[in-house]
Design a protein around this motif. Sequence first.
Motif, PDB file in Angstrom:
ATOM      1  N   UNK A 168       0.865  -1.179   0.000  1.00 58.33           N
ATOM      2  CA  UNK A 168       0.000   0.000   0.000  1.00 58.33           C
ATOM      3  C   UNK A 168       0.900   1.227   0.000  1.00 58.33           C
ATOM      4  N   UNK A 169       0.943   1.995  -1.110  1.00 62.06           N
ATOM      5  CA  UNK A 169       1.827   3.165  -1.158  1.00 62.06           C
ATOM      6  C   UNK A 169       1.523   4.150  -0.033  1.00 62.06           C
ATOM      7  N   UNK A 170       2.579   4.691   0.553  1.00 62.60           N
ATOM      8  CA  UNK A 170       2.437   5.671   1.612  1.00 62.60           C
ATOM      9  C   UNK A 170       2.349   5.085   3.001  1.00 62.60           C
ATOM     10  N   UNK A 171       2.198   3.762   3.100  1.00 63.26           N
ATOM     11  CA  UNK A 171       2.141   3.090   4.397  1.00 63.26           C
ATOM     12  C   UNK A 171       3.521   2.521   4.695  1.00 63.26           C
ATOM     13  N   UNK A 172       3.996   2.738   5.918  1.00 65.86           N
ATOM     14  CA  UNK A 172       5.298   2.225   6.314  1.00 65.86           C
ATOM     15  C   UNK A 172       5.381   0.724   6.038  1.00 65.86           C
ATOM     16  N   UNK A 173       6.517   0.289   5.552  1.00 66.86           N
ATOM     17  CA  UNK A 173       6.666  -1.126   5.204  1.00 66.86           C
ATOM     18  C   UNK A 173       6.460  -2.047   6.400  1.00 66.86           C
ATOM     19  N   UNK A 174       6.751  -1.557   7.583  1.00 67.70           N
ATOM     20  CA  UNK A 174       6.558  -2.372   8.782  1.00 67.70           C
ATOM     21  C   UNK A 174       5.108  -2.445   9.223  1.00 67.70           C
TER      22      UNK A 174
END
Length: 245
Positions: A168-174
Motif C-alpha cells: 500500500x503506497x504511503x504506508x510504512x513497510x513495517x
Amino acid sequence: MKTVDFKHARGPDKLRVYAIGDVHGRLDLLQAMHRRILAENEKSPPFDWVVIHLGDYVDRGPDSKGVLDLLVNLQKNTHRMLALAGNHDVGLLEFLETGDAYGLFARNGGRQTALSYGVSIEFNDPDSVAAGQKALVEAMPPSHIQFLRGLQRSIVFADFFFCHAGIRPGVDLDHQDPDDLIWIRWEFLENPRLHPKVIVHGHTPVSDVDKRPNRVNLDTGAYASGRLSAIAIDVDQKFFLEAVV
C-alpha cells in the motif's frame, strides 16, 4: 522519507538473492529454474545465496502437489529456500477450512490443485464440494498444510522488499496490511512513486518481466505461458533468469 530506485538499489553484502515469480502448479518449470540457479552459481560462485519464492504455488497448473512436495523437502534440507505466501496459497487453506464453493480456490484453478492430490471436485455441485473438501483434507500430507500455514507475507534484504502482490503506497513497510501484501493490485501497480525499498513481487501476470524504478514484477504467467521468471541480486548487480520447458 528516504527512497531508492532500482538502478541504485543494492543487495546485501556477501549474499546473492534470487527471487522466483508465481509457479501455479508448474513443477517442471520450478525444477528447471532451480537448475538454472545452480548453474549460475557454478558459473559465478557467490559467497552465499538464498532463493525467495514469491507465492502462488498452487492452482491452475497441473502439479500443485508436486510443487509443495518439492518446497517442503527443500526447506527440510537447506536454509537457502525461502517461501512467501500468495493469495492462492491462502485460498487453498481457506477452502480446507470452510469448503466455500464460491471462494478463490473454487473459482480460480482449485480443481486442478485437487486433481493433483487425486481428488475430483465439481464446484457447481454442492454435494461434490462437500465431499471434495473432506477428501482433500484427508489427501493432503500434514506437512503441506503446515508449510502453507507457516508462510511469511514479506521479507527484506538490503534495499529490496519481497512480497507476493505489492504494498500500500504511503504506508510504512513495517505496518502493511497482510492482506494487501497478497492481494493489492492497481493502487500499487499504477503508483509511480518511489518507496523506501524496491518492491519485488508477482501476482499480476505480464508478458515479460516488468522492471520499473520502484518495483519489479516477476509473474510471467508460468502456468499458461510456459515461462517462469526470476531475478538475481548480487550486491549492485541485478540480472534476470527465465526457465522454459
